[in-house]
Scaffold this active site. Structure first.
Site, PDB file in Angstrom:
ATOM      1  N   HIS A 140      22.205  -3.057 -22.835  1.00 25.78           N
ATOM      2  CA  HIS A 140      21.384  -4.155 -22.322  1.00 25.78           C
ATOM      3  C   HIS A 140      20.526  -4.650 -23.483  1.00 25.78           C
ATOM      4  O   HIS A 140      20.176  -3.875 -24.371  1.00 25.78           O
ATOM      5  CB  HIS A 140      20.506  -3.577 -21.208  1.00 25.78           C
ATOM      6  CG  HIS A 140      19.703  -4.577 -20.445  1.00 25.78           C
ATOM      7  ND1 HIS A 140      18.510  -5.060 -20.900  1.00 25.78           N
ATOM      8  CD2 HIS A 140      19.909  -5.169 -19.237  1.00 25.78           C
ATOM      9  CE1 HIS A 140      18.014  -5.909 -19.998  1.00 25.78           C
ATOM     10  NE2 HIS A 140      18.845  -5.990 -18.991  1.00 25.78           N
ATOM     11  N   ASP A 217      18.908   5.369 -21.972  1.00 25.84           N
ATOM     12  CA  ASP A 217      18.455   4.300 -21.088  1.00 25.84           C
ATOM     13  C   ASP A 217      19.066   4.554 -19.715  1.00 25.84           C
ATOM     14  O   ASP A 217      20.255   4.326 -19.505  1.00 25.84           O
ATOM     15  CB  ASP A 217      18.897   2.955 -21.675  1.00 25.84           C
ATOM     16  CG  ASP A 217      18.699   1.800 -20.693  1.00 25.84           C
ATOM     17  OD1 ASP A 217      18.275   2.042 -19.544  1.00 25.84           O
ATOM     18  OD2 ASP A 217      18.989   0.658 -21.085  1.00 25.84           O
ATOM     19  N   GLN A 220      20.317   2.178 -15.083  1.00 17.59           N
ATOM     20  CA  GLN A 220      21.388   2.030 -14.087  1.00 17.59           C
ATOM     21  C   GLN A 220      21.916   3.358 -13.562  1.00 17.59           C
ATOM     22  O   GLN A 220      22.771   3.369 -12.682  1.00 17.59           O
ATOM     23  CB  GLN A 220      22.555   1.240 -14.694  1.00 17.59           C
ATOM     24  CG  GLN A 220      22.221  -0.187 -15.068  1.00 17.59           C
ATOM     25  CD  GLN A 220      21.881  -1.056 -13.863  1.00 17.59           C
ATOM     26  OE1 GLN A 220      22.200  -0.723 -12.720  1.00 17.59           O
ATOM     27  NE2 GLN A 220      21.231  -2.184 -14.115  1.00 17.59           N
ATOM     28  N   LYS A 243      14.747  -0.569  -9.820  1.00 18.30           N
ATOM     29  CA  LYS A 243      16.192  -0.385  -9.622  1.00 18.30           C
ATOM     30  C   LYS A 243      16.464   0.887  -8.821  1.00 18.30           C
ATOM     31  O   LYS A 243      17.606   1.245  -8.553  1.00 18.30           O
ATOM     32  CB  LYS A 243      16.912  -0.317 -10.974  1.00 18.30           C
ATOM     33  CG  LYS A 243      16.850  -1.638 -11.747  1.00 18.30           C
ATOM     34  CD  LYS A 243      17.649  -1.560 -13.018  1.00 18.30           C
ATOM     35  CE  LYS A 243      17.252  -2.616 -14.024  1.00 18.30           C
ATOM     36  NZ  LYS A 243      17.869  -3.921 -13.762  1.00 18.30           N
ATOM     37  N   CYS A 381      22.277  -9.959 -19.494  1.00 17.21           N
ATOM     38  CA  CYS A 381      21.481  -9.458 -20.618  1.00 17.21           C
ATOM     39  C   CYS A 381      22.302  -8.511 -21.485  1.00 17.21           C
ATOM     40  O   CYS A 381      21.787  -7.520 -22.007  1.00 17.21           O
ATOM     41  CB  CYS A 381      20.206  -8.747 -20.156  1.00 17.21           C
ATOM     42  SG  CYS A 381      19.092  -9.811 -19.285  1.00 17.21           S
TER      43      CYS A 381
END
Ligand SMILES: Cc1ncc(COP(=O)(O)O)c(C=O)c1O
Lengths: 423, 150
Positions: A140, A217, A220, A243, A381
């Protein structure tokens, strides 16, 4: 409505509700009851942000209507209550990702801020001219740009691990990128554009063999997979509350305490100091050193409640259910002529990115919206991913625990409609 | 579906499937690139400008149906027009797609371009409809940088 097909029993991890009933789950999310353009809302934009269960909404309401006040500052009852709830949320996050210490959990604004914190604090201290940072080709923008900024400032070099046509990381290429100047690896756990689950365990091991720290990261991954930062052994783990069925404006940076201790503060202000005179300021202990100013108190409490909610449902149950739903959706979409799925990794969660020959994703999105179906269209993104697959944009349907097979069917019907219109 | 049919009129769908003047212009003396970062739409507009009159105009690029059809219809409309006529047309077009035009008068002025009136019901699509026009403007002004809708 309830057929045996839709009720998935689960053996993964014993949870309070041992049978996952998606229709019961849906009742927990008030927003799902509405209609869009006269059609029931089909919310398939969960990778952008997830909907909030009643419990989380109530927690926010309760905070503002019953004990709103600042944290760590007052001797009065409300401030004590707020501080306790805020710190309690931190403990919930610690348990949720299995961190060793509660002070390793830093409340930030979002994944983006967590990554910027590491780049500006850890990065500026340890990365020097000629040093290298490794990221992947499916990051991202928020895991690209902070490193580019750092590299620009320091004269350091950003190295990118390529991916194959399925959207899987090429581990052999990753291995080759290491050299004595490698200072940090920063990669996604799950790609937001492709749904690929990266082999983070291996990625981390390979970096550690060369004494290189790793940031994951997790924006997600946390809504779909059980995360254990001690087992992963990563140095940093970042994710966003919104999220994960929590509020916007709150995110988490996990960092190993030994590293956080040696990092300079990211921002200066109140709460991050233990004493200030004009001659010298002494920084506060972890995690407060990194939490300058009044934090998003309600947001943190809301995030804690979202974690409680997931604990109740059982993330193991969620994972099994979603995997089945993703398989079903992949199968259904694969039968649609002209449709090509972008991102077909063996290990995937949650995300179905696709393009349709002759129908631009943006137009598909508009047609779907008229059918009450919310998906994301664009580059997500992740422009380098679009370039890699030579598409200007994709349409992306992303699932969460409250989505159903019927919704997947509705998606397929609407896609057929779009194809009829444009092709 | 009615708003949708308003947006995707047959003329628009046709220009999307078969864009007109979709090529590089060999003898162009003006050219500009446009980009809509929101949806990744890209367009390049080529113009042959002589004595303030557009002698020829074409475009290349990739985009959604609205932006492709808008570019295509735009190129069809512009040949033989002067800069000031074009500026007036763009102004009228912009009012149309943003829903600010007092309908009938402007629509008459716009001719074929009036098929884009449905865009005003879809605020996020306004930029798709105007991308080619912004790019055209940049080409006429000889701007070198890619124009962005953002
Ligand atoms: C993989 C990934 N990383 C980082 C982010 C940034 O998250 P936020 O906008 O909440 O900071 C996202 C959000 O789309 C994401 O999907």
């Amino acid at each position: 409505m309830k057929t045996s097909r839709d009720v998935v029993s689960v053996d993964a991890r014993p949870a309070a509700r041992s049978v996952f009933n998606v229709y019961k789950i849906r009742e927990d999310f008030p927003i799902l009851r509405q209609k869009i353009h006269g059609k029931p809302l089909v919310y398939l934009d969960n990778a952008a942000t997830t909907q909030k269960p009643e419990k989380v909404i109530e927690a926010l309401h309760r905070f503002y209507s019953q004990y709103n006040s600042n944290v760590h500052r007052g001797v009065h009852s409300l401030s004590e209550q707020a501080t306790e709830a805020y710190e309690d949320a931190r403990s919930k996050v610690q348990r949720f990702i299995h961190a060793c210490h509660v002070h390793e959990i830093v409340f930030v604004r979002s994944t983006t801020e967590a990554i910027n914190l590491v780049a500006q604090s850890y990065g500026r201290k340890y990365v020097k001219s000629g040093d290298e940072i490794i990221i992947s080709a499916m990051e991202h923008h928020s895991n690209i740009v902070p490193w580019q900024m750092l590299c620009e400032e320091k004269g350091a070099v950003l190295r990118v691990v390529p991916i194959n046509d399925q959207g899987e990381l090429l581990l052999e290429e990753y291995e080759k990128l290491f050299n004595p100047r490698t200072r940090l690896v920063s990669v996604a756990h799950v790609s937001n554009a492709l749904g690929t689950v990266l082999p983070v365990r291996t990625i981390i091991d390979m970096a550690h063999r060369r004494n290189v720290p790793v940031l994951i990261d997790g924006a997600q991954s946390v809504p779909h997979l059980k995360v254990d930062v001690q087992q992963l052994d990563c140095e940093f783990y970042a994710f966003s509350g919104h999220k994960l069925f929590g509020p916007t404006g709150v995110g988490i940076l996990y960092g190993k305490s030994a590293l956080l201790e040696n990092m300079p503060p990211y921002q200066g202000g109140g709460d991050m100091i233990s004493s200030v005179t004009f001659e010298k300021t002494i920084y506060n202990v972890l995690p407060f050193k990194f939490e300058a100013g009044t934090p998003n108190i309600a947001g943190a409490i809301g995030l804690g409640m979202a974690i409680d909610y997931l604990d109740e449902v059982g993330l193991g149950n969620v994972a099994v259910y979603e995997q089945e739903l993703l398989c079903y959706a992949t199968e259904v979409l694969s039968t649609i002529p002209r449709l090509r799925i972008i991102g077909t990794a063996r290990e995937k969660v949650g995300v179905l990115s696709f393009v349709i020959e002759g129908a631009h994703p943006h137009d598909v999105g508009t047609v779907l919206d008229q059918e009450g179906i919310a998906i994301r269209t664009g580059h997500h993104c992740a422009q380098p991913v679009m370039d890699r697959f030579a598409v200007p944009a994709t349409a992306r349907a992303s699932v969460a625990l409250y989505n159903t097979r019927e919704e997947v069917d509705a998606l397929a019907r609407a896609i057929h409609k779009a194809i009829e219109l444009f092709c | 579906m009615s708003y949708l049919n308003d947006l995707y009129q047959e003329v628009i769908l046709d220009h999307n499937r078969k864009p007109r003047n979709f090529r590089e212009l060999e003898d162009a003396n003006r050219k500009a690139d446009g980009y809509n970062p929101l949806c990744g739409d890209k367009v390049t507009v080529y113009i042959r400008l002589e004595d303030d009159v557009v002698k020829d105009v074409s475009f290349k690029g990739s985009g959604c149906a609205i932006s492709t059809a808008s570019a295509s219809l735009m190129t069809e409309t512009l040949k033989g027009k002067t800069r000031s006529e074009i500026a007036a047309l763009f102004k009228a077009f912009r009012s149309l797609v943003t829903g600010k035009s007092d309908a009938t008068v402007k629509q008459a002025e716009l001719g074929k371009l009036a098929v884009f009136h449905g865009v005003s019901e879809f605020p996020v699509r306004v930029k798709c409809a105007t991308l080619a026009w912004h790019t055209l403007q940049a080409a006429l002004e000889n701007q070198q940088e890619t124009v962005s809708t953002e």
